[in-house]
Design an enzyme around this catalytic site. Structure first.
Site, mmCIF file in Angstrom:
data_model
loop_
_atom_site.group_PDB
_atom_site.id
_atom_site.type_symbol
_atom_site.label_atom_id
_atom_site.label_comp_id
_atom_site.label_asym_id
_atom_site.label_seq_id
_atom_site.Cartn_x
_atom_site.Cartn_y
_atom_site.Cartn_z
ATOM 1 N N ARG A 192 32.116 66.907 39.986
ATOM 2 C CA ARG A 192 31.867 65.769 39.088
ATOM 3 C C ARG A 192 32.421 66.048 37.691
ATOM 4 O O ARG A 192 32.935 65.145 37.037
ATOM 5 C CB ARG A 192 30.380 65.426 39.017
ATOM 6 N N SER B 65 38.740 75.066 20.977
ATOM 7 C CA SER B 65 38.540 76.415 21.481
ATOM 8 C C SER B 65 37.385 76.497 22.478
ATOM 9 O O SER B 65 36.333 75.897 22.269
ATOM 10 C CB SER B 65 38.255 77.365 20.308
ATOM 11 N N GLU C 90 36.020 65.502 38.096
ATOM 12 C CA GLU C 90 36.244 64.060 38.143
ATOM 13 C C GLU C 90 36.173 63.458 36.736
ATOM 14 O O GLU C 90 37.002 62.614 36.373
ATOM 15 C CB GLU C 90 35.188 63.422 39.049
#
Length: 156
Positions: free
Chosen positions: A96, A122, A99
């Protein structure tokens, strides 16, 4: 002296031992982190093989998890970072996040560059926080804050 790992195998084995000890002792990541004075996200990442712990923190974690002296020393070494092998992640939770980056990655890039210019956020000078909040529509929501230092690209 600071030492670095160049083969992830030892840290992977340490991660397995640490997670087994955490489970056996019925400890939360927060309880382990509380022994160190460091954030739960940093200590969890360290125990999952992604960061070295300062000596005092490694000793505290070792005591909390009954780790031997070699494991405590290994916790202090700079690991080979990266916990996801090549390809698309198969774990549903990690997928997820993958995604989310597939959907919002270019948006994040565009907004970061528009607000900061050419550069990166960073992951070294970085803070991570995960909180659970009530959803006004019912259920719960996850609030994930990623706070990284902006590093501009420097022409040379």
């Amino acid at each position: 002296m600071i030492h670095a790992q160049f083969d992830p195998t030892a840290r992977q084995q340490l991660t397995i031992s640490a997670v087994e000890a955490k489970t056996r002792k019925d400890l939360s990541w927060q309880q382990i982190a509380d022994t160190t004075g460091l954030s739960v996200a940093f200590v969890t990442a360290a125990l999952l093989g992604q960061h070295p712990l300062p000596k005092d923190a490694a000793l505290s974690v070792g005591e909390a998890l009954d780790l031997d002296d070699d494991a405590v020393l290994l916790l202090q070494t700079i690991p080979m970072r990266g916990s996801i092998d090549g390809g698309i992640p198969t774990d549903p939770t990690i997928y997820r996040f993958y995604e989310m980056l597939q959907v919002y990655g270019t948006t994040l890039k565009a907004l970061v560059h528009e607000q900061f210019g050419d550069g990166i956020i960073s992951a070294i000078n970085f803070k991570l926080d995960v909180r659970k909040v009530a959803d006004p529509d019912g259920g719960e929501r996850a609030v994930i804050t990623m706070d990284g230092k902006y590093l501009p690209t420097k022409p040379f």
